[in-house]
Design an enzyme around this catalytic site. Structure first.
Site, PDB file in Angstrom:
ATOM      1  N   HIS A  12       1.610  -4.021   0.443  1.00 33.05           N
ATOM      2  CA  HIS A  12       2.444  -4.062  -0.752  1.00 33.05           C
ATOM      3  C   HIS A  12       1.745  -4.897  -1.827  1.00 33.05           C
ATOM      4  O   HIS A  12       0.839  -5.683  -1.523  1.00 33.05           O
ATOM      5  CB  HIS A  12       3.809  -4.667  -0.426  1.00 33.05           C
ATOM      6  N   THR A  38      -3.956   3.535   1.647  1.00 37.35           N
ATOM      7  CA  THR A  38      -3.307   4.014   0.433  1.00 37.35           C
ATOM      8  C   THR A  38      -4.219   3.701  -0.751  1.00 37.35           C
ATOM      9  O   THR A  38      -5.091   2.837  -0.667  1.00 37.35           O
ATOM     10  CB  THR A  38      -1.917   3.366   0.270  1.00 37.35           C
ATOM     11  N   GLY A  39      -4.011   4.409  -1.851  1.00 35.23           N
ATOM     12  CA  GLY A  39      -4.945   4.411  -2.970  1.00 35.23           C
ATOM     13  C   GLY A  39      -5.388   3.068  -3.505  1.00 35.23           C
ATOM     14  O   GLY A  39      -6.581   2.744  -3.490  1.00 35.23           O
ATOM     15  N   THR A  40      -4.452   2.267  -3.986  1.00 39.72           N
ATOM     16  CA  THR A  40      -4.819   0.995  -4.599  1.00 39.72           C
ATOM     17  C   THR A  40      -5.372   0.022  -3.568  1.00 39.72           C
ATOM     18  O   THR A  40      -6.393  -0.639  -3.806  1.00 39.72           O
ATOM     19  CB  THR A  40      -3.608   0.370  -5.318  1.00 39.72           C
ATOM     20  N   GLY A  60       1.060   4.313  -2.263  1.00 38.82           N
ATOM     21  CA  GLY A  60       2.271   4.347  -1.439  1.00 38.82           C
ATOM     22  C   GLY A  60       3.484   4.971  -2.114  1.00 38.82           C
ATOM     23  O   GLY A  60       4.078   5.918  -1.584  1.00 38.82           O
ATOM     24  N   ASP A  65       2.309   6.593   1.659  1.00 38.46           N
ATOM     25  CA  ASP A  65       2.938   6.162   2.912  1.00 38.46           C
ATOM     26  C   ASP A  65       3.303   7.379   3.757  1.00 38.46           C
ATOM     27  O   ASP A  65       3.108   7.390   4.974  1.00 38.46           O
ATOM     28  CB  ASP A  65       4.197   5.332   2.641  1.00 38.46           C
ATOM     29  N   HIS A  92      10.419   2.480  -3.141  1.00 38.93           N
ATOM     30  CA  HIS A  92      10.119   3.476  -2.106  1.00 38.93           C
ATOM     31  C   HIS A  92      10.373   2.914  -0.707  1.00 38.93           C
ATOM     32  O   HIS A  92       9.716   3.282   0.260  1.00 38.93           O
ATOM     33  CB  HIS A  92       8.680   3.983  -2.254  1.00 38.93           C
TER      34      HIS A  92
END
Length: 125
Positions: A12, A38-40, A60, A65, A92
């Site tokens: 996160h 996940t991307g970032t 995400g 996710d 999300h």
């Protein structure tokens, strides 16, 4: 020739720096795995650890996710390291719950914080 274990790395926003520090501290161990992120999170880890090969999926909240959850269900992700921020509201949140639920349903090793991730990476190394 044996296939390499595939590990998913997710964090996160408030935990991304911690995930990057974890990846840097365990770069040699992580290099022995196929990694999906996940991307970032994946981009930040690659910036800090350019020797790692990371398959990046969507961010995400944009479906990443769920993409990783599908990989768990298909049996192509065998380990989940997900640094969750329990103190921040997440738009999300249902995706996060679904992902951790799948990790439990398919009984894969899953670390949701740094302390557990440290133990898990040592056990896998």
């Amino acid at each position: 020739m044996t296939e390499r274990l595939r590990i998913a790395l997710i964090a996160h926003d408030q935990k991304k720096d911690d995930m990057v520090a974890f990846a840097k501290a365990h770069e040699q161990a992580l290099a022995r795995f196929d990694i999906v992120a996940t991307g970032t999170t994946g981009s930040l880890i690659l910036d800090a650890c350019p020797s790692l090969s990371i398959q990046r999926v969507k961010s995400g909240p944009l479906g990443g996710d769920q993409q990783i959850g599908a990989m768990i269900a298909e049996g192509t992700v065998e380990v989940l390291i997900f640094f969750i921020d329990p103190l921040s509201p997440l738009p999300h949140d249902v995706d996060v719950k679904a992902l951790t639920r799948l990790g439990s349903v398919y009984d894969i090793p899953m670390a949701l914080n740094r302390a557990t991730a440290e133990k898990l990476i040592k056990a896998l190394d």
